[in-house]
Design a protein around this motif. Sequence first.
Motif, short mmCIF file in Angstrom:
data_model
loop_
_atom_site.label_atom_id
_atom_site.label_comp_id
_atom_site.label_asym_id
_atom_site.label_seq_id
_atom_site.Cartn_x
_atom_site.Cartn_y
_atom_site.Cartn_z
N SER A 126 0.82 -1.22 0.00
CA SER A 126 0.00 0.00 0.00
C SER A 126 0.85 1.26 0.00
N HIS A 127 2.10 1.14 0.46
CA HIS A 127 2.98 2.32 0.49
C HIS A 127 3.37 2.79 -0.91
N GLU A 128 3.06 2.01 -1.94
CA GLU A 128 3.37 2.43 -3.30
C GLU A 128 2.39 3.49 -3.80
N ASN A 129 1.29 3.69 -3.09
CA ASN A 129 0.33 4.75 -3.44
C ASN A 129 0.79 6.07 -2.83
N ASN A 130 0.44 7.17 -3.48
CA ASN A 130 0.85 8.49 -3.02
C ASN A 130 -0.35 9.41 -2.87
N ALA A 131 -0.54 9.94 -1.67
CA ALA A 131 -1.66 10.84 -1.41
C ALA A 131 -1.58 12.10 -2.27
N ALA A 132 -0.37 12.53 -2.59
CA ALA A 132 -0.21 13.76 -3.37
C ALA A 132 -0.77 13.63 -4.78
N ASP A 133 -0.99 12.39 -5.23
CA ASP A 133 -1.52 12.17 -6.59
C ASP A 133 -3.04 12.18 -6.63
N MET A 134 -3.69 12.37 -5.49
CA MET A 134 -5.13 12.15 -5.41
C MET A 134 -5.96 13.39 -5.71
N GLY A 135 -5.34 14.54 -5.87
CA GLY A 135 -6.10 15.76 -6.12
C GLY A 135 -6.62 16.38 -4.83
N ALA A 136 -7.59 17.28 -4.96
CA ALA A 136 -8.11 18.00 -3.79
C ALA A 136 -8.90 17.05 -2.88
N LEU A 137 -8.67 17.18 -1.57
CA LEU A 137 -9.31 16.32 -0.58
C LEU A 137 -9.88 17.16 0.55
N ARG A 138 -11.04 16.76 1.05
CA ARG A 138 -11.65 17.47 2.19
C ARG A 138 -11.16 16.90 3.51
N VAL A 139 -11.05 15.56 3.58
CA VAL A 139 -10.62 14.87 4.79
C VAL A 139 -10.11 13.50 4.37
N ALA A 140 -9.34 12.86 5.23
CA ALA A 140 -8.83 11.52 4.95
C ALA A 140 -8.89 10.68 6.22
N ILE A 141 -8.89 9.37 6.02
CA ILE A 141 -8.82 8.45 7.16
C ILE A 141 -7.70 7.45 6.90
N ILE A 142 -6.88 7.22 7.92
CA ILE A 142 -5.87 6.17 7.89
C ILE A 142 -6.45 5.00 8.66
N ALA A 143 -7.02 4.04 7.93
CA ALA A 143 -7.60 2.85 8.53
C ALA A 143 -6.58 1.71 8.47
N MET A 165 -8.14 11.46 10.02
CA MET A 165 -8.63 10.63 11.12
C MET A 165 -7.74 9.40 11.21
N PHE A 166 -7.12 9.19 12.35
CA PHE A 166 -6.28 8.02 12.57
C PHE A 166 -7.12 6.94 13.23
N ASP A 167 -7.18 5.77 12.58
CA ASP A 167 -8.02 4.66 13.03
C ASP A 167 -7.18 3.38 12.96
N PRO A 168 -6.32 3.14 13.94
CA PRO A 168 -5.37 2.03 13.84
C PRO A 168 -6.00 0.65 13.88
#
Length: 312
Positions: A126-143, A165-168
């Motif tokens: 999953s670390h091969e994905n990059n959040a910076a490539d996702m465009g404009a975001l309102r909120v995110a969750i790390i599940a 939102m951190f959701d370990p």
Amino acid sequence: MTNTTLICGSLAFDKIMQYHGRFADTLMADQLHRVNVSFLVPTLRTEYGGCAANIAYNLNMLGGDPLIMATLGQDGGEYLERFARFGISTRAIRTIEHAYTAQCFVTADDDNNQINAFHPGAMQFSHENNAADMGALRVAIIAPDGRDGMIKHAADLAALGVPVMFDPGQQLPMFNGEELRTFIGQATYLAANDYEFEMVMERTGWTQDEIAGRLEALIITRGDKGSEIYAKGERHDIPCVQADAVVDPTGCGDAYRAGLLFGIVNGFDWPTTGRLASLMGAMKIAHQGGQNHVATKEQIAQRFETAFGYRF
């Protein structure tokens, strides 16, 4: 302003098998050091699972705009087709051709004891994905997801200034105190059940007040006892919603988090946000699997009004 919610987390297939007997009648306590047994499992079903998919499914049902950033394996084509049927974007899902999709193999006996085996597969990339490539975001969750991916995505989103939102969840034991303190420092919100939060406090060495003071909101769920939201020095007690039936708790926490995210994106106050989250969990628990409950946004609004006496 965009309403897109980035959902970083696992995608998985759950293979659920039922053994018509009791493990205790087959497993001998004095021979567990050399187990070689086979259980006949006449029933087998496959459920679509993974925290990211469960959250996105519920958020989509609410009328939100979920964007899943996750990894599937070479066998993930049917999952992509399923997302397409629901109108859930798959542009941020990466296929790892040399791996299988994460899978959980569950064997349950007549006493509801379980023997599980989990193969992380593509989730480990999953670390091969990059959040910076996702465009404009309102909120995110790390599940819950691959360890490296969770660390990378939290850091990247914090650098981008996206509320997180951190959701370990079940991945919490993978992180030590220093890592958890870093996560909390990067997060805007923390969501955990009561057992998980006790572990967070133990490993970080921080008290509940110290953790809440570092966040815009701390959310602690307590099963059928409801939940609590601590925000800006206030405590909001969120009641548990009466479910139509208690069938399967799998994915209830994910449904709850979808309600939280929808409330955040739409600017609801915390009591309303928590109540919507509670309702989503109650709707899920009445159905087998994490993604088999169905409702329109209007039906959810009506159930909310019935439960709480006002519309969200």
